[in-house]
Structures are given as C-alpha cells and as structure tokens.
Design an enzyme around this catalytic site. Structure first.
Site, short mmCIF file in Angstrom:
data_model
loop_
_atom_site.label_atom_id
_atom_site.label_comp_id
_atom_site.label_asym_id
_atom_site.label_seq_id
_atom_site.Cartn_x
_atom_site.Cartn_y
_atom_site.Cartn_z
N SER A 91 42.96 32.95 32.98
CA SER A 91 42.79 34.24 33.64
C SER A 91 42.01 35.33 32.62
O SER A 91 41.24 35.35 31.89
CB SER A 91 43.52 34.73 34.56
OG SER A 91 43.38 36.03 35.11
N ALA B 210 47.02 47.24 41.48
CA ALA B 210 46.44 48.26 40.78
C ALA B 210 45.37 47.71 39.70
O ALA B 210 44.31 48.02 39.74
CB ALA B 210 47.46 49.28 40.19
#
EC number: 5.4.2.3
Length: 550
Positions: free
Chosen positions: A70, A377
């Site tokens: 990632s 977030a």
C-alpha cells in the site's frame, strides 16, 4: 485418502525448502496483513499460498491473495488475504496466518496439520485462488512464491498480474456470486463502473470541459496504470491529467494520499492552478484524498471525513426524493473531525456511529445499517448497501406506478450502487463517485469544502515504557487506565472552547497517540501538549518530558 494426503504433504515439504524461513524471525498479521522489507517475505508468501488454499477448501469458494504494501516505501512489500465476498479475511484465520508465518522450518507441517484438524478441512476439496500484485520490483518473485504455495496443495491459482487491491477484491466477489456482482475480469470492472458513471453524469447540468477536468497523482503506483487503462471506457466524461504515473519517480516517494494527508501539502510534480480539483491515490489505490490551492495560494485538504459527508448527503437527498424509508449511517473513528460529526448529526440528521480505529471495525459496523458510509480520515472507505436496500431501490426504479421524480431518484440510486465497490475502499471507484456527485450537485471543490469548516486539530505521540498500561473504552474516546489519566484529560479539555482530546495506545510500538481539537490551532496545539505531559507523568513516559509544540 491417507496416501493422497501423504503425497500432498511431501510436496509441501519439498517446496517449502525453496522458500525457507530465516530462523527466529517473527511477524504479526496486522490490520493490513503482513508488511515488512521485501527481502524477509519469501517464506511468508509461500505459506500464505498454503493458507489461501486451505481457506478455499474450507469455504468451497475462491479466495484472493494480494501482494502489496500500500502506502509503504518501495523497498517494502506485504500480503493480504481476501475472503469469499471480497472482504478482509476473518479474525480466526488471521491467527492461523500468524501461526503458519512464524512456524520454524521443521515445524511447518505440524502447524499446517493443526489448522486442517481444527477447521476439519476436507483435503480432497478443490482449490481456487486469485492472485494480484502491485508495481513494486519485488512483487513479481513474491507472487510466484504464493502460486508455489497454492500449487503444492494441488490448488489452481489464477494470476491476474498487475491489479489494484480493490480490483482483486472485486474479482473475488464476482467469482463467488456467479457473476451477479459483475464479471471477474479487469475489463468487467471498468465496464461496470464506467457505465454507471456515464449514466449518473447524464443528470449533471451542462458540464463544460473545465468541469470534467481533474488532476490525479497516481503515487507512481498501480493506480496510475489502471486509470490509464480505464480512460477509454469513460468516453471523455472525465478528462484526467495524470501526474506521478510511475514512468520516472519512486512509488509513494513525496507523493500519494498518505504523503498529502500527513504533510498537508501537494505532492511533488503536480502543477496546480488556483481552485483546480486534484486528488491523490495511495500505492495500491485503495485510498483517495482531494485537495486544492485557493486564490491566496493556501492549501486545502478534503480527507475521508469530507468525502463521507459529501456522499452521505447526496444519498440522503436522493432517498428523500425517492420517498424511500432507508436509514443512512456514517461510521467514523475518534479521529474524525468534530465539525463533520456535528454537521452530519445536527444539520443532515444522519446517524453517526463511532468505532475503534481500523478498517475492519468500520466495515463491520457499516453492515448493520440499510446504507452504511464509512471513511477513515486517511481516505480509505466505501459505502455498503444491505440486500433489502438494494431490492427496495430496484423495485422503485421498475415500478410502473411510481411518479417520474421518484423513479428518476431511484435510477440515480441504482447507478450509484453500481459505481461503488462495496468490497473495500477503492480510489478509482471513490474518485468517479465524488466526480459524479459534484457534477450532479453543480458544486466546485471550494463549495464542497465550505459545507463545514474543520476544527483545528493536532496529533502527537508520547514514548512510554509499556503501551499496555493504557486501556480505553467508548470506541477509544475514554481512558479507563491508568487511574487518574481520564480525569486529568477532562480537566484540560474544560480550559478550551469547542475542544476534545483522547489518547490511545499504538498498535505497533510503545507510544501513546494523542489527539486534540479546539477552536483555534494555537489552542489545539496547547491542549495536545498538556495532554501529552499528563500521559508522560501518569502512564510512565520515557526520555524527556514533552516540550510545548511549536
């Protein structure tokens, strides 16, 4: 049966020697699977191939294995397992993953037999595993190690090669729903999403080419490659200027969603004019954040909270127009900005649920509602629709007696469902959804940003001797131990306007994370510092006492 198993285990034994484990190396399966320097992962990949084969036999389904790290730097790599409906692997099997990964070379077969016996797995059951990888140089060899693991248990591994993480999740679900969710190919993915996007943007009031234009930072990763492939399917209804496309820069280096979110600045190599919409993917394209520079050159970030608010508002308005009585809920963590929570609850009258940090907790909670919107977030998130909600939307769209306004709203909802990758956060899918919503509502990025104003916040960390002394409750918003810490935080919070603060132990290192919010940046900084000092004094801080924040 006995002979068959014997030969299978002999094969595993022979093959595992080619992927042997360095003695004494211990790794944990975290929220996002295993992640570390790629040099330490060969044995892990082989063993995750074995585990995926067992999971496939157990569930009588196709299982996915994604080779990626990632947003980590390029020299790292990692692996994630994907369950039959495209979701993250179930917690009990995370434990098996850790067990197999850390078994010393001579104990591997015993560990494997343990899993087989505990789960009562029928070893003559067929195996189907889908494998994908990101663009890291190490991904090639590591995905081959996964395939070796799968085939040594007599399994069939289908190698998709270079795909985004969400694409592999999508493929697994398509395969296990016999094509009801879509076609299990990369083209099938592009076709489903782009068709829904084009249908949605037909409802946008006269978009100009300027409004169709978007700057995208591909983090020098797989997302850039796949966006290029997808472009022809979008028929110029979205016009992308792609930066950090992997042709020269390093993966995630000074670019990508994580960099933009943490540094609060645009990625390197992106030329932005005032008011221009920009977004950044992360390295495996499961996260997205938006941002722009205003006319004064000031940088504005629109993170997961802003995205969740935009999407849930859009869905709520469509449900009202359609006259459908379905509950929309937004699932957040304690890190969500207080202004977003306030706006959703007070203005939009949307249910907000707060859960522990970590995508799996958010995904799980979102499944409890008719429509659950969740975004961390950091920009990782999606929308989940219950079966009942999807059926209600489809019925109304086909109802010959429904009035035009209701029907039109139902069709928009139907296309929205098709545009969303419900298996996992997906930067490509989320980007198209955001673009469609902005177009239909006729909003500029500044107008979207102005829906509510974030409260100033500050995150700090405090080194402690043992993070386990901190225990929390109420979705990590209150500290239960050590004694006196929560009282100290409560007293500090009272000193500032519109403020809140919480502390939680890190999942990976001996530090305590501190979050504070207040009416001004100065007050948020001061509160975060005072809470850090309280943590240091009450929870066994090490090193120097935290200095005031500058």
């Amino acid at each position: 049966m006995g002979d068959y198993r014997m030969t299978q285990f002999e094969k595993v034994s022979q093959r595992s020697v080619q992927h042997s484990k360095p003695a004494g190396l211990v790794l944990q399966y975290g929220t996002a699977g295993f992640r570390t320097n790629a040099k330490q992962l060969d044995h892990i990949m082989f063993r995750m191939g074995l585990l995926a084969a067992l999971r496939s036999k157990k569930t009588k389904s196709t299982i996915g294995v994604m080779v990626t790290a990632s947003h980590n730097p390029e020299e790292d790599n990692g692996v994630k397992l994907i369950d039959p409906m495209g979701e993250m692997v179930t917690p009990a099997w995370e434990e098996y993953a850790t067990l197999l990964a850390n078994a010393e070379q001579e104990g591997l077969l015993a560990a494997l037999k343990d899993v087989i016996e505990t789960e009562a797995i029928n070893m003559s059951q067929d195996v189907s595993v889908f494998i994908g990888k990101d663009t890291r140089p190490s991904s090639e060899g590591l995905s081959q190690a996964v395939l070796d693991g799968v085939s040594s248990l007599g399994g069939h591994g289908h190698d998709y090669g270079l795909v985004t993480t969400p694409q592999l999740h999508f493929m697994v679900r398509c395969q296990n729903t016999q094509g009801c969710y879509g076609t299990a190919t990369v083209d099938g993915y592009y076709q489903k999403l782009s068709k829904a996007y084009i249908q949605l943007t037909k409802h946008a009031p006269n978009r100009t080419d300027d409004q169709k234009h978007l700057l995208v930072d591909g983090a020098n990763g797989i997302g850039a490659l796949k966006l290029r492939e997808m472009e022809p399917f979008l028929q110029k209804e979205l016009q992308v200027s792609l930066f950090n496309d992997g042709s020269s820069g390093k993966l995630n280096f000074q670019c990508g969603a994580d960099y933009v979110k943490v540094q609060q600045r645009p990625p390197q190599g992106v030329q932005m004019s005032a008011g221009e919409r920009c977004c950044s993917f992360d390295g495996d394209a499961d996260r997205i954040v938006y941002y722009y520079n205003d006319s004064a050159g000031q940088f504005h970030l629109l993170d997961g909270d802003k995205i969740a608010t935009l999407i849930s508002t859009f869905l709520k308005e469509l449900l009202n127009q359609a006259g459908l009585d379905l509950q929309v809920a937004v699932v957040q963590t304690a890190y969500a900005n207080g202004s977003s929570t306030n706006y959703l609850e007070e203005t939009m009258k949307v249910t907000v649920r707060c859960v522990k940090t970590g995508v799996k907790h958010l995904h799980h909670a979102a499944q409890e509602f008719d429509i659950g919107v969740y975004f961390e977030a950091n920009g990782h998130g999606t929308v989940l629709f219950s079966k009942a909600a999807e059926e209600a939307i489809q019925q109304l769209a086909l109802d010959p007696n429904a009035n035009d306004e209701k029907k039109s709203a139902a069709r928009l909802l139907e296309n929205t469902v098709n545009l969303i990758n419900q298996t996992v956060g997906d930067a490509l899918s989320d980007m198209l959804l955001i673009e469609a919503v902005l177009a239909i509502k006729g909003l500029t990025i500044q107008q979207w940003d102005a829906i509510y104003t974030d409260l100033p916040s500050r995150q700090l960390k405090v080194k402690v001797a043992d993070r386990r002394v901190i225990d929390t409750t109420d979705a990590e918003r209150r500290a239960v131990s050590p004694a006196g810490l929560q009282e100290a935080i409560d007293a500090l919070v009272k000193k500032y306007k519109m403020s809140r603060a919480f502390v939680r132990p890190s999942g990976t290192e001996d530090v305590v994370r501190v979050y504070a919010e207040a009416d001004t940046q100065e007050n948020a900084d001061a509160l975060a510092h005072e809470v850090s000092v309280a943590v240091y004094r009450i929870a066994g801080g090490v090193g120097e006492e935290p200095k005031p924040f500058h």
